[in-house]
Structure formats: C-alpha cells, structure tokens
Design a protein around this motif. Structure first.
Motif, short mmCIF file in Angstrom:
data_model
loop_
_atom_site.label_atom_id
_atom_site.label_comp_id
_atom_site.label_asym_id
_atom_site.label_seq_id
_atom_site.Cartn_x
_atom_site.Cartn_y
_atom_site.Cartn_z
N PRO A 29 -12.81 -5.76 -5.02
CA PRO A 29 -14.28 -4.80 -5.93
C PRO A 29 -14.15 -4.47 -6.53
O PRO A 29 -13.28 -2.77 -6.59
CB PRO A 29 -14.64 -4.19 -4.98
N VAL A 30 -14.56 -4.78 -8.04
CA VAL A 30 -14.58 -3.89 -8.87
C VAL A 30 -15.99 -2.96 -9.51
O VAL A 30 -17.41 -4.71 -9.71
CB VAL A 30 -14.08 -3.99 -10.57
N VAL A 31 -16.25 -2.16 -9.76
CA VAL A 31 -18.02 -2.21 -10.13
C VAL A 31 -17.74 -1.18 -12.49
O VAL A 31 -16.94 -0.85 -12.30
CB VAL A 31 -18.47 -0.43 -9.76
N PHE A 32 -18.91 -2.06 -13.05
CA PHE A 32 -19.14 -2.21 -14.39
C PHE A 32 -20.78 -0.92 -14.18
O PHE A 32 -21.55 -1.77 -13.37
CB PHE A 32 -19.39 -2.63 -14.98
N PRO A 33 -21.21 0.33 -14.99
CA PRO A 33 -21.57 1.02 -14.07
C PRO A 33 -22.78 0.32 -15.45
O PRO A 33 -22.38 -0.72 -16.71
CB PRO A 33 -21.51 1.91 -14.87
N ARG A 34 -23.70 0.68 -16.02
CA ARG A 34 -24.74 0.25 -16.75
C ARG A 34 -24.48 0.83 -18.03
O ARG A 34 -23.66 2.20 -18.08
CB ARG A 34 -26.28 1.32 -16.35
N GLY A 51 -25.98 -2.96 -14.28
CA GLY A 51 -24.50 -2.34 -14.19
C GLY A 51 -24.85 -3.75 -12.95
O GLY A 51 -25.57 -4.34 -12.91
N PHE A 52 -23.28 -3.61 -12.77
CA PHE A 52 -23.13 -5.10 -11.73
C PHE A 52 -22.12 -4.65 -11.27
O PHE A 52 -20.71 -3.74 -11.87
CB PHE A 52 -22.68 -5.80 -12.53
N MET A 53 -20.89 -5.26 -10.14
CA MET A 53 -20.03 -5.41 -9.50
C MET A 53 -19.42 -7.55 -9.51
O MET A 53 -19.88 -7.93 -9.17
CB MET A 53 -19.96 -5.08 -8.02
N GLY A 54 -18.36 -6.94 -8.67
CA GLY A 54 -17.74 -8.45 -8.22
C GLY A 54 -16.04 -8.33 -7.82
O GLY A 54 -15.89 -6.67 -8.26
N THR A 55 -15.68 -9.49 -8.32
CA THR A 55 -14.05 -8.93 -8.12
C THR A 55 -13.19 -9.47 -9.26
O THR A 55 -13.01 -10.29 -10.24
CB THR A 55 -13.10 -10.53 -7.50
N ILE A 68 -22.48 -10.16 -9.07
CA ILE A 68 -23.69 -9.64 -9.17
C ILE A 68 -24.33 -8.10 -9.72
O ILE A 68 -23.45 -7.41 -10.00
CB ILE A 68 -24.67 -9.31 -7.70
N ASN A 69 -24.95 -8.15 -11.00
CA ASN A 69 -25.74 -7.73 -11.30
C ASN A 69 -27.00 -7.24 -10.57
O ASN A 69 -27.78 -7.42 -9.49
CB ASN A 69 -25.80 -7.90 -12.42
N GLU A 70 -27.31 -5.70 -11.24
CA GLU A 70 -28.05 -5.31 -10.45
C GLU A 70 -29.94 -6.03 -10.11
O GLU A 70 -30.77 -5.61 -9.75
CB GLU A 70 -28.73 -3.86 -11.10
N LYS A 71 -30.18 -6.76 -11.26
CA LYS A 71 -30.94 -7.38 -10.70
C LYS A 71 -31.16 -8.93 -10.21
O LYS A 71 -31.41 -9.68 -9.79
CB LYS A 71 -31.31 -8.33 -12.40
N GLY A 72 -30.01 -8.67 -9.51
CA GLY A 72 -29.57 -9.86 -8.09
C GLY A 72 -28.86 -11.31 -8.73
O GLY A 72 -28.83 -12.20 -7.89
N GLU A 303 -28.11 3.52 -6.80
CA GLU A 303 -28.22 4.31 -8.11
C GLU A 303 -26.51 4.86 -8.46
O GLU A 303 -26.20 5.31 -9.50
CB GLU A 303 -29.10 5.22 -8.04
N GLU A 304 -25.93 5.74 -7.12
CA GLU A 304 -24.51 6.23 -7.58
C GLU A 304 -23.92 5.23 -8.97
O GLU A 304 -23.28 5.74 -9.82
CB GLU A 304 -24.43 7.22 -6.36
N LEU A 305 -23.25 4.19 -8.30
CA LEU A 305 -22.59 3.35 -8.61
C LEU A 305 -23.13 3.22 -10.13
O LEU A 305 -21.92 2.28 -11.00
CB LEU A 305 -22.28 1.69 -7.61
N LEU A 306 -24.81 2.36 -10.17
CA LEU A 306 -24.55 1.88 -11.54
C LEU A 306 -24.44 3.47 -12.55
O LEU A 306 -24.90 3.03 -14.21
CB LEU A 306 -25.74 1.43 -11.23
#
Length: 325
Positions: A29-34, A51-55, A68-72, A303-306
């Motif tokens: 898992p990797v998170v990319f912030p806004r 912002g979004f996360m994925g593999t 997946i991004n913060e908008k679904g 929100e913290e991750l974003l």
C-alpha cells in the motif's frame, strides 16, 4: 495476466483484482496526498487536486498498478498484449502520457466516471517505455466509481476508446467486445443441476452436484478467466451484509488465483498471482493480501493521510499467519 471485477450489494461497491505478473513487484500500500506534484516522462508537471492510495512500491517510482482516490474513483490497469496501440508522436493540443501514467492521472484529477467521459479526449497515450521494466507496457484499464458505474479504457489505432462494460469483468486480450461476444458460447451454464436425459432406453444422470457448470472454463488464459468470472460474479449471493460481501469478493478472487509454478512464461519467469487487492468505493477502504499471506491488510483514506507532506508506503509482512486456538 490479471482479473478484475466489481461486486455490489444495496449499499456498497467493491472493485477487486488479482495481480498476475512474472516480474517481482513487491507490491504494498502507498498513499499519495492531495496536491501531489506529478512529473510525467514527457516533461509535464501536474498538480493532482485529489489524494489517493493503491498498490505500488517506492522502488518503482511514483506509479501505482491499481488504486482509489478520495472521491471513490477506482482504477486498475491490466495487461493487454498484442492489442494495445499507442501514438508514436506527442500531440501539442493534448496531455501526452506514457501508458503506465494514465492511472495516476485518473486518480489525481477525476471525481467520477461521468467526469472521465468528459475529459478523456484531452489525453493521448504515447509509446514511452516504463523506466523500470524498459518496455512499453501494453495496458487497458477498468474504472469504477461509488455509484457502481464501470467502464473500460482500451487504446487502439483510433486512440483511447471508452467502452461500457455490462458484465463488470475484465481480464486480458483480446478486446472487450470479443470477450462479450464469446459469452454466447456459454449460455448453457447454469447454477442448477441438469435433469436426467434419455438416450433411447438408457437414462443418463448427472454424476453429482454441480452438473450445471459442466463446461465452465478452468484454465488461466484471459478468455477462460473472463468467462469463469462473468458466470460466478453474476450468480454469487450479495445480499448478506458487509462482511459477507468482502468474503464473497475473496472467494471470487480465489477462483482466478494462479499458483506459483503452474504458468511459466516464454522467458522462463513464473507468472503467478503476486497479490489480491480490492477497494470499497464508498468507505474509501483498500484491502490487500500478498501471495504468501493468509490475512488481509486494510487501509482507509483519512484526512490525516490525505494531508501528508509526501507519499507514504506501508511495508507488510510476507509471513503466513494463523490463529492458534
């Protein structure tokens, strides 16, 4: 390789995939912030509002294979060998991306499938090599949002084509239209057992439970996995609650999981299911299970991750975990 599908009940849309590949990705898992500043291979800088996360994997650079991004909005890229066609030259009137960068652009800038339909004509895919694998990746993409609407993106000589996906399943080559037409060969599949049949004075009986699925493909080619998943997804129960929906998702993924060693590529590498991933488009949750693990990891976009200052990866254990009773 790879198989992807969506699964829904009245409240939730799950988007799932297997990652079948010969090159060891070491996905995590990797998170990319806004507002992440993305640098394309062709010299553009894009500030991603979402912002979004994925593999992904830090060793693979700022790229994901699914997310997946913060908008679904959820996107998954799958191999499309002998079919994907890209442009050789950039177009100054469009945003030119390498094939492996399209997923990042969608996650960073698109808030729905409807929005993607409006904006996809601004994009051109150029035949640029992936910097790690040093090949131009032949890819196509399945995209969903929190409404459950699902489309496929395939690149041909006509450019990027957006295709409606009535069965909400995708595997690999050939193109989506071929897979859909091929389902006509399997209209005899059913969930009930077949009845007895008379051959003159002989009455033939099914050997046992499951005779209605006789002829369901069991191999690991793209066409076989497409038919198998289309049938299973169309018939699996979904109105059993959230936990049951997640369990059914994993059960479906198991039917297309490739064990390590049974599928050898021409170059000698082993193509197998390196991980399974699935996403809840409404809760913005990500579920991840590597090949060697018996348990599933979960990460939810908060929100913290974003609001992180830079991308963050989450190393995982490869140990096989059991619960001692």
């Amino acid at each position: 390789m790879c198989t992807s599908f969506t699964l829904q009940d009245a409240d939730t849309t799950i988007v799932a995939r297997t990652m079948d590949f010969g090159f060891e990705l070491d996905g995590r898992p990797v998170v990319f912030p806004r507002n992440y500043l993305f640098h394309t291979q062709l010299g553009r800088e894009i500030s991603f509002p979402y912002g979004f996360m994925g593999t992904g994997n830090p060793k693979m650079g700022d790229l994901l294979a699914d997310g997946i991004n913060e908008k679904g909005v959820t996107v998954m890229e799958l191999y499309f060998p002998n079919e994907a066609v890209y442009q050789e030259q950039s177009d100054a009137t469009k945003l030119n991306l390498a094939p492996h960068e399209l997923l990042m652009w969608i996650l960073g800038t698109i808030d729905s499938v409807a929005s993607l339909k409006q904006n996809i004509t601004t994009i051109q895919l150029v035949a640029a090599k992936n910097p790690i694998l040093q090949v131009v990746l032949p890819l196509h993409f399945i995209v969903s949002d929190e409404t459950g609407e699902t489309i496929v993106l395939e690149s041909s000589a006509k450019g990027l084509e957006l295709k409606e996906n009535p069965v909400n399943v995708m595997t690999n080559s050939p193109e989506l239209e071929w897979h859909l037409k091929n389902l006509n060969n399997y209209i005899g599949l059913q969930t009930q057992n077949f009845a007895t049949k008379n051959f003159q004075e002989l009455t033939a009986h099914p050997f046992g439970q499951g005779s209605g699925t006789f002829g369901l493909p069991g191999g690991f080619t793209g066409p076989e996995r497409f038919v198998r998943m289309a049938f299973l997804r169309a018939n699996i129960q979904t109105e059993q609650g959230y936990d049951a929906l997640l369990a059914n998702t994993l059960s479906l993924l198991e039917t297309v999981t490739i064990p390590k060693g049974v599928n050898i590529k021409n170059d000698g590498s082993i193509d197998y299911t390196q991980y399974k991933a699935f996403y809840d488009t409404k809760k913005r949750s990500y579920f991840f299970r590597p090949y060697t693990q018996s348990e599933t990891y979960q990460l939810t976009l908060t929100e913290e991750l974003l609001s992180l200052e830079e991308p963050k990866d989450f190393p995982i254990t490869q140990d096989f975990v059991t619960h001692i009773l």
